[in-house]
Structures are given as structure tokens and as C-alpha cells.
Enzyme design. Structure first.
Site, PDB file in Angstrom:
ATOM      1  N   HIS A   1      -1.594   1.214  -4.234  1.00 39.95           N
ATOM      2  CA  HIS A   1      -1.992   2.621  -4.130  1.00 39.95           C
ATOM      3  C   HIS A   1      -1.154   3.546  -5.003  1.00 39.95           C
ATOM      4  O   HIS A   1      -1.143   4.756  -4.791  1.00 39.95           O
ATOM      5  CB  HIS A   1      -1.942   3.063  -2.656  1.00 39.95           C
ATOM      6  CG  HIS A   1      -2.993   2.402  -1.815  1.00 39.95           C
ATOM      7  ND1 HIS A   1      -2.997   2.430  -0.440  1.00 39.95           N
ATOM      8  CD2 HIS A   1      -4.094   1.689  -2.165  1.00 39.95           C
ATOM      9  CE1 HIS A   1      -4.057   1.759   0.014  1.00 39.95           C
ATOM     10  NE2 HIS A   1      -4.720   1.296  -1.013  1.00 39.95           N
TER      11      HIS A   1
ATOM     12  N   GLN B   1       0.851  -1.197   0.000  1.00 34.64           N
ATOM     13  CA  GLN B   1       0.000   0.000   0.000  1.00 34.64           C
ATOM     14  C   GLN B   1       0.885   1.245   0.000  1.00 34.64           C
ATOM     15  O   GLN B   1       0.386   2.361  -0.052  1.00 34.64           O
ATOM     16  CB  GLN B   1      -0.884   0.021   1.249  1.00 34.64           C
ATOM     17  CG  GLN B   1      -1.827  -1.159   1.335  1.00 34.64           C
ATOM     18  CD  GLN B   1      -2.434  -1.292   2.725  1.00 34.64           C
ATOM     19  OE1 GLN B   1      -3.476  -0.732   3.003  1.00 34.64           O
ATOM     20  NE2 GLN B   1      -1.763  -2.014   3.598  1.00 34.64           N
TER      21      GLN B   1
ATOM     22  N   ASP C   1       6.019   4.924  -1.669  1.00 30.73           N
ATOM     23  CA  ASP C   1       7.339   5.560  -1.592  1.00 30.73           C
ATOM     24  C   ASP C   1       8.407   4.919  -2.471  1.00 30.73           C
ATOM     25  O   ASP C   1       9.498   5.475  -2.631  1.00 30.73           O
ATOM     26  CB  ASP C   1       7.818   5.600  -0.128  1.00 30.73           C
ATOM     27  CG  ASP C   1       7.756   4.236   0.554  1.00 30.73           C
ATOM     28  OD1 ASP C   1       8.109   3.228  -0.082  1.00 30.73           O
ATOM     29  OD2 ASP C   1       7.350   4.196   1.737  1.00 30.73           O
TER      30      ASP C   1
ATOM     31  N   GLY D   1       2.910  -4.226   9.091  1.00 33.02           N
ATOM     32  CA  GLY D   1       2.896  -2.770   9.250  1.00 33.02           C
ATOM     33  C   GLY D   1       1.713  -2.077   8.612  1.00 33.02           C
ATOM     34  O   GLY D   1       1.850  -0.975   8.076  1.00 33.02           O
ATOM     35  N   THR D   2       0.557  -2.715   8.692  1.00 35.65           N
ATOM     36  CA  THR D   2      -0.639  -2.031   8.201  1.00 35.65           C
ATOM     37  C   THR D   2      -1.744  -2.124   9.239  1.00 35.65           C
ATOM     38  O   THR D   2      -1.887  -3.140   9.911  1.00 35.65           O
ATOM     39  CB  THR D   2      -1.118  -2.570   6.824  1.00 35.65           C
ATOM     40  OG1 THR D   2      -2.380  -1.973   6.515  1.00 35.65           O
ATOM     41  CG2 THR D   2      -1.259  -4.077   6.802  1.00 35.65           C
TER      42      THR D   2
ATOM     43  N   CYS E   1      -5.330  12.884 -20.753  1.00 37.79           N
ATOM     44  CA  CYS E   1      -5.092  11.715 -21.614  1.00 37.79           C
ATOM     45  C   CYS E   1      -4.695  10.476 -20.819  1.00 37.79           C
ATOM     46  O   CYS E   1      -4.524   9.403 -21.401  1.00 37.79           O
ATOM     47  CB  CYS E   1      -4.042  12.033 -22.684  1.00 37.79           C
ATOM     48  SG  CYS E   1      -2.364  12.243 -22.048  1.00 37.79           S
TER      49      CYS E   1
ATOM     50  N   GLU F   1       1.332  -3.317  17.185  1.00 42.60           N
ATOM     51  CA  GLU F   1       0.197  -3.529  18.110  1.00 42.60           C
ATOM     52  C   GLU F   1      -0.883  -4.355  17.432  1.00 42.60           C
ATOM     53  O   GLU F   1      -0.833  -4.585  16.216  1.00 42.60           O
ATOM     54  CB  GLU F   1      -0.364  -2.171  18.535  1.00 42.60           C
ATOM     55  CG  GLU F   1      -0.813  -1.354  17.343  1.00 42.60           C
ATOM     56  CD  GLU F   1      -1.084   0.110  17.670  1.00 42.60           C
ATOM     57  OE1 GLU F   1      -0.541   0.633  18.655  1.00 42.60           O
ATOM     58  OE2 GLU F   1      -1.882   0.703  16.922  1.00 42.60           O
TER      59      GLU F   1
END
Ligand code: OAD
Length: 239
Positions: free
Chosen positions: A118, A100, A103, A186-187, A129, A214
Site C-alpha cells: 500500500h 499493508q 509507516d 495483525g490484519t 510526471c 481475534e
């Protein structure tokens, strides 16, 4: 068995791995996560800027925000989590990385089989165009225009309220269905459809491994959730 040893066992036994990464994987490289307070710019939340209406009414502000993010990301380098995933890909017969993140750090780390759900901050797309091109200028000129048709260029990223590219989403769903281990790293697992890929994998018999600081909404249904920094857990759990 301890979580790291169990993680290593899952990674070793898997023949076909699909990985879904989110902002947490780039956090240790210095990219602010979306929902942390460092994600704020001039007191705007990402949701207020990363949406088509904001670009329609205030394209200048949206481009200024992307310039700020380009400047922030350009000097950053892959961290041990990105590198471990690139190494894992080289060792496995079947490996696909669904991200996602926009970078480009997974590619910088050497990952090859990447689906950018993404989009990518280093690409632009013409609003007229629809031509997509690479553009790594930092800063990019405010309100850049298309070399083909002179239409206004926008970042080639998916904004809130927009659909993912069908081909990329289909490929991600196919990868989730084909893998025997689905790893979610990490999402926050709250943005769809990315969050449902793990369910799709589990429904087809794959094990689901989660690595996060978490617990998330995915944790109760994961086969294993390991809590800690991705850049520490992944390298120490490599097969
Ligand atoms: P979030 O910012 O929602 O979540 C980041 C997650 O990473 C949180 O669950 C953190 O606990 C975890 N985390 C932070 N640092 C970590 C570390 N060092 N190791 C492991 N985990 C860590 O980001 P995403 O889930 O990626 O979409 O957000 C998903 C999408 O929502 C983004 O791609 C973006 C956003 O709004 C669009 O822009 C369309």
C-alpha cells in the site's frame, strides 16, 4: 500442542516463509489501526480521506490529515513483533515480508526483503510526471509541488478504489505461491487483494498461520490461528 509451541514448530520447520502484516503489527508501536475508533480524524473515517476523489476535491484536507499521521508516526519505534520478524528474516534462507502498512516501521526494525503493498507515507508522488521521491518532512508543506515539473505532489500510498502497483502485486503473488509457510499477522483480512494471498499460498500447499487479537474471515481456513498480541506471541515463538 500449545499454540505457541505449535507456532514455533511451524516457524522452525519452514524453509521458505512469506509473511503478510497489517495495522495490528504496528498497533503496539502506537499507530492507530484503520478500523478502530482511534483511526478517526476530525470525525472523518480513513475511507473518506484515503481516496482519489477526496484528493481531487479537497487536497488541502487530505494533506492536513497526512501531516497529522506523519506527526503521529515520526517518533514511533518498532515493537517486539517488528523486531522478531527482522530476526526471523536473518535466520531463514528464503523470507519475504509483504506489508499493508505504510509507516516504514518494518524497515526501521531491520527487515530488508519488504514488499509495501500500500505504499509508504514517507514517499511522495507527482500527480503529473509520476516521479516518486522520499520526503520525511514533518510537517510537509500543505499542497507540496514537484521539483521536476511543479505538479501537485500526493502521498505515495494506495487509496481506496485504486489498484496496487502491478509489479508489487505480482511479486507478492509469486511469494505466496513459492513459500511453504504463509504467516498472516495483525490484519483483518477483509481488504483485497491482500486477503486472498493466504488462499493462494494454501492452494499451492503452504501451511497458513495467523496471529491476531481475534478471529477473522481467514481463521476458519488457517492451519493455526493464535489469538493474542503479535508483540508477545512472535518473540515467544521464535525458533
Ligand atoms: P485493520 O485495522 O482492518 O485490522 C487490524 C487487525 O489487527 C484487526 O484484525 C485486529 O484484531 C488486529 N490487531 C490489533 N492489534 C493487534 C495486536 N497487537 N496484535 C495482533 N493483531 C492485532 O487493518 P488492516 O487489516 O491492516 O488499506 O487493514 C488493511 C488495509 O485496509 C489497510 O492497509 C488500509 C485499510 O483500509 C489502504 O489504505 C489501501
Amino acid at each position: 500442542m500449545r499454540p505457541i509451541a505449535r507456532t514455533r514448530q511451524l516457524l522452525t520447520e519452514a524453509k521458505a516463509i512469506a509473511v503478510l502484516t497489517g495495522a495490528g503489527v504496528s498497533a503496539e508501536s502506537g499507530v492507530p489501526t484503520f478500523r478502530g475508533k482511534e483511526g478517526l480524524w476530525r470525525n472523518y473515517r480513513a475511507e473518506q480521506l484515503a481516496n482519489p476523489l477526496a484528493f481531487e476535491y479537497e487536497p488541502r484536507i487530505v494533506w492536513e490529515w497526512y501531516n497529522w499521521r506523519r506527526e503521529l508516526i515520526a517518533p514511533l519505534t518498532p515493537n517486539p513483533a517488528h523486531k522478531a520478524l527482522a530476526t526471523l528474516e536473518a535466520e531463514k534462507e528464503s523470507f519475504i515480508l509483504i506489508t499493508q502498512n505504510i509507516d516504514g516501521l518494518h524497515a526501521k526494525a531491520g527487515s530488508r526483503n519488504i514488499l509495501e503493498l500500500h505504499g509508504n507515507i514517507w514517499k511522495v508522488r507527482c500527480t503529473e510526471c509520476e516521479t516518486v521521491s522520499d520526503n520525511t518532512e514533518v510537517p510537509i508543506g500543505i499542497l507540496p509541488h514537484c521539483g521536476e515539473c511543479n505538479g501537485l505532489l500526493r502521498p505515495h500510498v494506495v487509496w481506496f478504489g485504486e489498484n496496487l502497483e502491478t509489479d508489487i502485486l505480482d511479486a507478492a503473488l509469486a511469494a505466496a505461491e513459492a513459500c511453504d509457510l504463509f504467516v498472516v499477522i495483525g490484519t483483518s483480512s477483509i481488504v483485497q487483494p491482500a486477503a486472498s494471498l493466504a488462499q493462494r499460498a494454501a492452494g499451492n500447499g503452504a501451511k497458513v498461520l495467523e496471529i491476531n487479537l481475534e478471529a477473522t474471515p481467514l481463521s476458519p481456513s488457517a492451519d493455526l490461528s493464535v489469538f493474542g498480541k503479535a508483540g508477545e506471541i512472535l518473540p515467544s515463538a521464535m525458533p
